[in-house]
Design an enzyme around this catalytic site. Structure first.
Site, PDB file in Angstrom:
ATOM      1  N   VAL A  63      62.788   4.360 -25.623  1.00 40.60           N
ATOM      2  CA  VAL A  63      61.450   4.549 -26.205  1.00 40.60           C
ATOM      3  C   VAL A  63      61.355   5.791 -27.094  1.00 40.60           C
ATOM      4  CG1 VAL A  63      60.230   3.254 -24.403  1.00 40.60           C
ATOM      5  CG2 VAL A  63      60.553   5.732 -24.123  1.00 40.60           C
ATOM      6  N   ASN A  89      55.194   2.737 -19.189  1.00 37.69           N
ATOM      7  CA  ASN A  89      55.600   3.208 -17.854  1.00 37.69           C
ATOM      8  C   ASN A  89      56.867   4.051 -17.854  1.00 37.69           C
ATOM      9  OD1 ASN A  89      56.017   2.838 -14.739  1.00 37.69           O
ATOM     10  ND2 ASN A  89      57.835   1.907 -15.666  1.00 37.69           N
ATOM     11  N   SER A 141      50.249  10.959 -13.736  1.00 38.40           N
ATOM     12  CA  SER A 141      50.723  11.300 -12.392  1.00 38.40           C
ATOM     13  C   SER A 141      49.750  12.279 -11.760  1.00 38.40           C
ATOM     14  CB  SER A 141      52.102  11.968 -12.474  1.00 38.40           C
ATOM     15  OG  SER A 141      52.430  12.573 -11.235  1.00 38.40           O
ATOM     16  N   TYR A 154      57.329  18.164 -16.752  1.00 38.42           N
ATOM     17  CA  TYR A 154      56.783  16.871 -16.334  1.00 38.42           C
ATOM     18  C   TYR A 154      55.253  16.929 -16.252  1.00 38.42           C
ATOM     19  CZ  TYR A 154      56.328  12.646 -13.406  1.00 38.42           C
ATOM     20  OH  TYR A 154      55.982  11.417 -12.900  1.00 38.42           O
ATOM     21  N   ALA A 156      53.246  18.918 -17.818  1.00 40.74           N
ATOM     22  CA  ALA A 156      52.679  19.020 -19.172  1.00 40.74           C
ATOM     23  C   ALA A 156      52.591  17.639 -19.810  1.00 40.74           C
ATOM     24  CB  ALA A 156      53.540  19.954 -20.032  1.00 40.74           C
ATOM     25  N   LYS A 158      52.449  14.690 -18.262  1.00 35.20           N
ATOM     26  CA  LYS A 158      51.546  13.757 -17.584  1.00 35.20           C
ATOM     27  C   LYS A 158      50.085  14.129 -17.828  1.00 35.20           C
ATOM     28  CE  LYS A 158      54.714  10.995 -16.288  1.00 35.20           C
ATOM     29  NZ  LYS A 158      54.768   9.630 -16.833  1.00 35.20           N
ATOM     30  N   ILE A 187      55.315   7.917  -4.872  1.00 35.71           N
ATOM     31  CA  ILE A 187      55.622   6.497  -4.688  1.00 35.71           C
ATOM     32  C   ILE A 187      57.124   6.368  -4.441  1.00 35.71           C
ATOM     33  CG2 ILE A 187      55.449   4.210  -5.770  1.00 35.71           C
ATOM     34  CD1 ILE A 187      52.724   5.713  -5.491  1.00 35.71           C
TER      35      ILE A 187
END
Ligand code: NAP
Length: 246
Positions: A63, A89, A141, A154, A156, A158, A187
């Site tokens: 991506v 996702n 998240s 991470y 930053a 999300k 999860i």
């Protein structure tokens, strides 16, 4: 069936939450583009969906690479004629404390979790505008909302995903496109398998439900937001975290 004849792209669909979402959407009547980096994962998930009687096509795509994203979108449209749903996702972690985090770790996570979401969102939104509507759902998240030790990069991204979600909801609503984010708690997937067991136990203990989440819990949230049941819901962030932070 709640997604009859809808066409959905699920990035990171080769495993974890994405795999469960792709399969769940197929069970609800959607034709699914399983988009992921790893060709074996993609082939396995597409095979399992088709074996179960569903329709799915593979897209081996990074991506962060705009040309690959554009090709995926063009192939999805030429195969299925439209794109109704995008599940943005695909996401990664590269954890370190602030004082130890390298520029490479920062760049790697921002590239996938922000630029990847931007690439897919922009490319798919153009098709949705042309076809008169759609639904874009982004993976945020709990960490994006509340922060987390060792996850500067991470967290930053999300939090950034929430900003993109709200901006797109404002820009695209008039074009018939709803945009929402889901903020999962902890999860059980290959991503969290990397975390120390004592951290996972701590998270479980902190949650009022005394439980970690399963990929299907998040697939259910995506299913609701993607379906017409959520026709009046846009620009929101749905926390699916067992009440972890109350
Ligand atoms: P996962 O098990 O690690 O799966 C992520 C998938 O994304 C993998 O198949 C991975 O492919 C793919 N991917 C990574 N980089 C990519 C790229 N550049 N292009 C295309 N695909 C790429 O993760 P997960 O736990 O299911 O998480 C899914 C999403 O939910 C992520 O955005 C994550 O941040 C978010 N989330 C997860 C949790 C959790 O507790 N699990 C909590 C909150 C939010 P490879 O396997 O080939 O690397």
């Amino acid at each position: 069936m709640r997604l009859n004849n809808k066409v959905a792209i699920v990035t990171g669909g080769g495993r974890g939450i994405g795999e469960f979402t792709a399969k769940r959407f197929s069970q609800e009547g959607a034709k699914v583009v399983v988009a992921d980096l790893n060709p074996e994962d993609v082939a396995r998930v597409v095979g399992e969906i088709t074996q179960a009687g569903g329709q799915a096509m593979p897209a081996v795509v990074d991506v962060t690479n705009r040309a690959m994203v554009d090709e995926m979108v063009a192939t999805a449209v030429s195969t299925y004629g439209k794109i109704d749903i995008l599940i943005n996702n695909a996401g990664i972690t590269a954890d370190n404390t602030l004082l130890k985090m390298t520029e490479a770790e920062w760049d790697r996570v921002l590239n996938v979790n922000l630029k990847g979401v931007f690439h897919c969102g922009q490319a798919v939104a153009a098709v949705m505008v042309e076809k008169g509507g759609g639904v874009i759902l982004n993976a945020s998240s709990v960490v994006g909302i509340y922060g987390n030790f060792g996850q500067t990069n991470y967290a930053a991204t999300k939090w950034g995903v929430i900003g993109m979600t709200k901006s797109w909801a404002k820009e695209l609503g008039r074009k018939g496109i709803r945009v929402n984010a889901v903020a999962p708690g902890f999860i059980l997937t290959p991503m969290t398998e990397k975390m120390p067991e004592k951290v996972l136990d701590m998270m479980k203990d902190k949650s009022p439900l005394k439980s970690l989440g399963y990929a299907d819990d998040i697939a259910s949230a995506y299913l609701y937001l993607a379906s017409d049941e959520a026709r009046f819901v846009t620009g929101t962030v749905l926390s699916v975290d067992g009440g972890l932070v109350l």
